[in-house]
Motif scaffolding. Structure first.
Motif, PDB file in Angstrom:
ATOM      1  N   ALA A  35       0.836  -1.204   0.000  1.00  0.00           N
ATOM      2  CA  ALA A  35       0.000   0.000   0.000  1.00  0.00           C
ATOM      3  C   ALA A  35       0.864   1.244   0.000  1.00  0.00           C
ATOM      4  CB  ALA A  35      -0.916  -0.010   1.220  1.00  0.00           C
ATOM      5  N   HIS A  36       2.087   1.111   0.518  1.00  0.00           N
ATOM      6  CA  HIS A  36       3.021   2.230   0.606  1.00  0.00           C
ATOM      7  C   HIS A  36       4.419   1.652   0.673  1.00  0.00           C
ATOM      8  CE1 HIS A  36       5.059   5.831   2.007  1.00  0.00           C
ATOM      9  NE2 HIS A  36       5.485   5.157   3.046  1.00  0.00           N
ATOM     10  N   LYS A  37       5.372   2.268  -0.014  1.00  0.00           N
ATOM     11  CA  LYS A  37       6.757   1.813  -0.005  1.00  0.00           C
ATOM     12  C   LYS A  37       7.485   2.473   1.164  1.00  0.00           C
ATOM     13  CE  LYS A  37      10.522  -0.132  -1.740  1.00  0.00           C
ATOM     14  NZ  LYS A  37      10.723  -1.581  -1.829  1.00  0.00           N
ATOM     15  N   CYS A  38       7.747   1.703   2.237  1.00  0.00           N
ATOM     16  CA  CYS A  38       8.468   2.235   3.391  1.00  0.00           C
ATOM     17  C   CYS A  38       9.890   2.596   2.976  1.00  0.00           C
ATOM     18  CB  CYS A  38       8.485   1.211   4.524  1.00  0.00           C
ATOM     19  SG  CYS A  38       6.833   0.767   5.107  1.00  0.00           S
ATOM     20  N   HIS A  39      10.392   3.727   3.460  1.00  0.00           N
ATOM     21  CA  HIS A  39      11.632   4.246   2.877  1.00  0.00           C
ATOM     22  C   HIS A  39      12.891   3.560   3.384  1.00  0.00           C
ATOM     23  CE1 HIS A  39      12.238   7.680   6.083  1.00  0.00           C
ATOM     24  NE2 HIS A  39      11.883   6.548   6.617  1.00  0.00           N
ATOM     25  N   TYR A  40      12.783   2.623   4.338  1.00  0.00           N
ATOM     26  CA  TYR A  40      13.962   1.859   4.762  1.00  0.00           C
ATOM     27  C   TYR A  40      14.052   0.504   4.060  1.00  0.00           C
ATOM     28  CZ  TYR A  40      10.629  -0.784   7.575  1.00  0.00           C
ATOM     29  OH  TYR A  40       9.556  -1.551   7.978  1.00  0.00           O
ATOM     30  N   CYS A  41      13.020   0.142   3.300  1.00  0.00           N
ATOM     31  CA  CYS A  41      12.897  -1.226   2.770  1.00  0.00           C
ATOM     32  C   CYS A  41      13.606  -1.346   1.426  1.00  0.00           C
ATOM     33  CB  CYS A  41      11.411  -1.568   2.599  1.00  0.00           C
ATOM     34  SG  CYS A  41      11.132  -3.188   1.854  1.00  0.00           S
ATOM     35  N   ASP A  42      14.427  -2.428   1.292  1.00  0.00           N
ATOM     36  CA  ASP A  42      15.085  -2.663   0.005  1.00  0.00           C
ATOM     37  C   ASP A  42      14.603  -3.950  -0.662  1.00  0.00           C
ATOM     38  OD1 ASP A  42      16.355  -4.500   1.679  1.00  0.00           O
ATOM     39  OD2 ASP A  42      18.288  -4.304   0.662  1.00  0.00           O
ATOM     40  N   PHE A  43      13.522  -4.551  -0.150  1.00  0.00           N
ATOM     41  CA  PHE A  43      12.911  -5.686  -0.836  1.00  0.00           C
ATOM     42  C   PHE A  43      12.120  -5.179  -2.050  1.00  0.00           C
ATOM     43  CE2 PHE A  43      13.214  -7.319   3.569  1.00  0.00           C
ATOM     44  CZ  PHE A  43      14.019  -8.417   3.310  1.00  0.00           C
ATOM     45  N   TYR A  44      12.003  -6.027  -3.066  1.00  0.00           N
ATOM     46  CA  TYR A  44      11.249  -5.597  -4.243  1.00  0.00           C
ATOM     47  C   TYR A  44       9.773  -5.520  -3.894  1.00  0.00           C
ATOM     48  CZ  TYR A  44       8.875  -5.494  -8.680  1.00  0.00           C
ATOM     49  OH  TYR A  44       8.040  -5.141  -9.709  1.00  0.00           O
ATOM     50  N   SER A  45       9.229  -4.322  -4.032  1.00  0.00           N
ATOM     51  CA  SER A  45       7.798  -4.118  -3.820  1.00  0.00           C
ATOM     52  C   SER A  45       7.380  -2.890  -4.608  1.00  0.00           C
ATOM     53  CB  SER A  45       7.476  -3.941  -2.325  1.00  0.00           C
ATOM     54  OG  SER A  45       8.131  -2.793  -1.807  1.00  0.00           O
ATOM     55  N   LEU A  46       6.078  -2.771  -4.823  1.00  0.00           N
ATOM     56  CA  LEU A  46       5.582  -1.623  -5.567  1.00  0.00           C
ATOM     57  C   LEU A  46       4.164  -1.300  -5.133  1.00  0.00           C
ATOM     58  CD1 LEU A  46       4.456  -2.557  -9.181  1.00  0.00           C
ATOM     59  CD2 LEU A  46       4.862  -4.266  -7.416  1.00  0.00           C
ATOM     60  N   VAL A  47       3.821  -0.038  -5.237  1.00  0.00           N
ATOM     61  CA  VAL A  47       2.439   0.395  -5.074  1.00  0.00           C
ATOM     62  C   VAL A  47       1.809   0.292  -6.454  1.00  0.00           C
ATOM     63  CG1 VAL A  47       0.917   2.282  -4.401  1.00  0.00           C
ATOM     64  CG2 VAL A  47       3.092   1.926  -3.181  1.00  0.00           C
ATOM     65  N   ASP A  48       0.951  -0.676  -6.637  1.00  0.00           N
ATOM     66  CA  ASP A  48       0.425  -0.999  -7.967  1.00  0.00           C
ATOM     67  C   ASP A  48      -0.774  -0.117  -8.286  1.00  0.00           C
ATOM     68  OD1 ASP A  48       0.079  -2.375 -10.381  1.00  0.00           O
ATOM     69  OD2 ASP A  48      -1.371  -3.734  -9.455  1.00  0.00           O
ATOM     70  N   THR A  49      -0.620   0.736  -9.274  1.00  0.00           N
ATOM     71  CA  THR A  49      -1.713   1.629  -9.672  1.00  0.00           C
ATOM     72  C   THR A  49      -2.548   1.059 -10.813  1.00  0.00           C
ATOM     73  OG1 THR A  49      -0.269   2.782 -11.233  1.00  0.00           O
ATOM     74  CG2 THR A  49      -0.382   3.648  -8.972  1.00  0.00           C
ATOM     75  N   ARG A  50      -2.194  -0.147 -11.270  1.00  0.00           N
ATOM     76  CA  ARG A  50      -2.885  -0.723 -12.437  1.00  0.00           C
ATOM     77  C   ARG A  50      -3.746  -1.938 -12.077  1.00  0.00           C
ATOM     78  NH1 ARG A  50       1.673  -1.607 -16.779  1.00  0.00           N
ATOM     79  NH2 ARG A  50       3.203  -1.191 -15.154  1.00  0.00           N
ATOM     80  N   ASP A  51      -3.884  -2.201 -10.794  1.00  0.00           N
ATOM     81  CA  ASP A  51      -4.776  -3.263 -10.317  1.00  0.00           C
ATOM     82  C   ASP A  51      -4.482  -4.592 -11.017  1.00  0.00           C
ATOM     83  OD1 ASP A  51      -6.721  -4.495  -8.862  1.00  0.00           O
ATOM     84  OD2 ASP A  51      -8.386  -3.843 -10.111  1.00  0.00           O
ATOM     85  N   ARG A  52      -3.243  -5.085 -10.785  1.00  0.00           N
ATOM     86  CA  ARG A  52      -2.804  -6.301 -11.468  1.00  0.00           C
ATOM     87  C   ARG A  52      -2.803  -7.535 -10.565  1.00  0.00           C
ATOM     88  NH1 ARG A  52       2.612  -3.841 -13.933  1.00  0.00           N
ATOM     89  NH2 ARG A  52       2.388  -2.617 -12.026  1.00  0.00           N
ATOM     90  N   GLN A  53      -3.558  -7.505  -9.483  1.00  0.00           N
ATOM     91  CA  GLN A  53      -3.582  -8.659  -8.584  1.00  0.00           C
ATOM     92  C   GLN A  53      -4.074  -9.914  -9.300  1.00  0.00           C
ATOM     93  OE1 GLN A  53      -5.329  -8.389  -4.732  1.00  0.00           O
ATOM     94  NE2 GLN A  53      -4.197  -6.548  -4.142  1.00  0.00           N
ATOM     95  N   ASP A  54      -5.140  -9.800 -10.059  1.00  0.00           N
ATOM     96  CA  ASP A  54      -5.670 -10.978 -10.752  1.00  0.00           C
ATOM     97  C   ASP A  54      -4.645 -11.541 -11.731  1.00  0.00           C
ATOM     98  OD1 ASP A  54      -8.893 -11.246 -10.292  1.00  0.00           O
ATOM     99  OD2 ASP A  54      -8.222  -9.176 -10.118  1.00  0.00           O
ATOM    100  N   ALA A  55      -4.038 -10.654 -12.527  1.00  0.00           N
ATOM    101  CA  ALA A  55      -3.041 -11.102 -13.499  1.00  0.00           C
ATOM    102  C   ALA A  55      -1.835 -11.728 -12.794  1.00  0.00           C
ATOM    103  CB  ALA A  55      -2.593  -9.927 -14.366  1.00  0.00           C
ATOM    104  N   PHE A  56      -1.453 -11.161 -11.660  1.00  0.00           N
ATOM    105  CA  PHE A  56      -0.327 -11.709 -10.908  1.00  0.00           C
ATOM    106  C   PHE A  56      -0.623 -13.123 -10.417  1.00  0.00           C
ATOM    107  CE2 PHE A  56       1.421 -12.464  -6.624  1.00  0.00           C
ATOM    108  CZ  PHE A  56       2.767 -12.601  -6.965  1.00  0.00           C
ATOM    109  N   ILE A  57      -1.807 -13.347  -9.867  1.00  0.00           N
ATOM    110  CA  ILE A  57      -2.148 -14.673  -9.361  1.00  0.00           C
ATOM    111  C   ILE A  57      -2.207 -15.685 -10.500  1.00  0.00           C
ATOM    112  CG2 ILE A  57      -3.965 -16.050  -8.272  1.00  0.00           C
ATOM    113  CD1 ILE A  57      -2.246 -14.480  -6.309  1.00  0.00           C
TER     114      ILE A  57
END
Length: 399
Positions: A35-57
């Protein structure tokens, strides 16, 4: 080409062709959404603005379909991120059904990482019905000031709520993550966090010193002088306070940053630290099998668009089997464990001079009261565990 993959070949495709080899007993799945990219985190993550949860699964299930020939009965599954609990319950239901269709999960420790704000009765009911039996909750702190510093956007009260919801759903094991040495955090603040943690009655806790990873927003802010990092002595005192306080409550330190009641250690992370084999799925997920190491390409668009013959995504950082690297990795992770290392296991496939150099270095650690030998193993003492990474680096240099 015996020891290398072609540029378009994933190690999984090569390993599938090997016959008669034992299958991996662990599986890591990476869900990149936050939901938000914490600024200390270096794991791959993204705030997805294209609603790709279905495609990802859809894509993840396809990738998982190519892994069963390389898996035995799974002893551990870990779904991390990102924030896996951002996935909708209906998508979790599909994913869990597909995993049960493809793998033997009957005896698996099945962990899912959880952000406290995403916990809900419906979600936890789906997870429990799908075999999830362990939740790892990212509390980080119970102090709203320090959560703001970390850019964590949850209410501390929701940590307790998440624990309660997990237990109500029948998820028997819960772990909580805390971070210390946060800019502005005092020892009294840290002691209060430890007390709040213990009030939850969990059987596992991870306590990590804040690390300023390269290429993160927090490291950039530190460089601009927006805040000061914690004093090294205070950081060491905070770790010792965790060791003392958690140990007195029955959570024993079994790894540099991890504490558990007897029998409640994270079996999945132990597989990493003991250098067992594990499979990986999802963008940026890293795998280790039969000496091969690789990382799935860390970009969701690439993950969704490109696939190999068995649904494999593009791989990066591919490393073929190498005896010296394997020994170095065993040193690096094994020394972090309270149980220590088996020198004979570390030395497998090393030449005699390297074995002798390592053995002399172990003896030096014992003389310096940083380690002990017991039961054929070399184990760092508390003073050594404070310097585990540096000691491992010194030993690795001997290879």
């Amino acid at each position: 080409m015996a020891g290398q993959c072609r540029p378009d070949e994933h190690p999984i495709d090569r390993l599938r062709a090997q016959r008669g080899a034992a299958g991996a007993a662990s599986l890591y799945v990476h869900v990149p959404f936050c939901a938000h990219k914490c600024h200390y985190c270096d794991f791959y993550s993204l705030v997805d603005t294209r609603d790709r949860q279905d495609a990802f699964i859809d894509r993840l299930i396809e990738e998982l379909g190519g892994l069963p020939p390389l898996a035995g009965p799974l002893a551990t599954v870990f779904v991390g991120g990102g924030t896996p609990t951002l996935l909708r319950p209906d998508l979790w239901r599909r994913l869990l059904a597909a995993m049960h269709d493809r793998f033997d999960l009957a005896s698996a420790e099945f962990t899912v990482e959880c952000n406290p704000e995403t916990a809900s009765p419906d979600l936890f009911a789906v997870l429990a019905a799908g075999g999830v039996n362990r939740i790892s909750i990212g509390a980080q702190s119970f102090d709203e000031r320090h959560l703001r510093t970390l850019e964590r956007r949850h209410d501390p009260a929701n940590v307790e709520r998440s624990i309660r919801l997990a237990r109500d759903a029948g998820i028997a094991r819960q772990s909580v993550d805390l971070i210390f040495a946060i800019p502005g955090q005092t020892m009294d603040d840290w002691r209060r966090d430890l007390g709040r943690l213990l009030d939850l009655g969990v059987t596992h806790a991870s306590c990590y010193a804040l690390t300023y990873e390269p290429n993160t927003a927090m490291t950039a802010r530190l460089g601009r002088g927006e805040f000061e990092s914690a004093d090294d002595d205070l950081e060491a005192d905070m770790l010792q306070a965790a060791i003392d306080r958690l140990g007195a409550a029955g959570l024993q330190r079994y790894e540099v940053s991890n504490f558990a009641a007897p029998g409640h250690e994270c079996r999945h992370n132990l597989a990493y630290w003991r250098q067992d084999d594990w499979l990986a799925a999802g963008p940026s997920a890293s795998g280790h099998l039969r000496g091969w190491r690789w990382k799935n390409a860390p970009r969701l668009d690439t993950y969704l668009a490109r696939r190999g013959p068995h649904g494999t995504p593009p791989a990066v950082d591919v490393e073929p089997p190498d005896a010296n690297r394997a020994a170095a990795e065993r040193l690096m992770t094994g020394l972090r464990l309270r149980e220590g290392i088996d020198p004979a296991w570390i030395a497998t496939d090393l030449d005699q001079p390297a074995r002798e150099r390592l053995d002399a270095a172990y003896d030096a650690l014992v003389r310096d009261d940083l380690a002990q030998r017991a039961g054929g193993r070399v184990m760092l003492k508390d003073a050594g565990l404070l310097r585990a990474d540096g000691i491992a680096a010194d030993l690795m240099a001997l290879l």
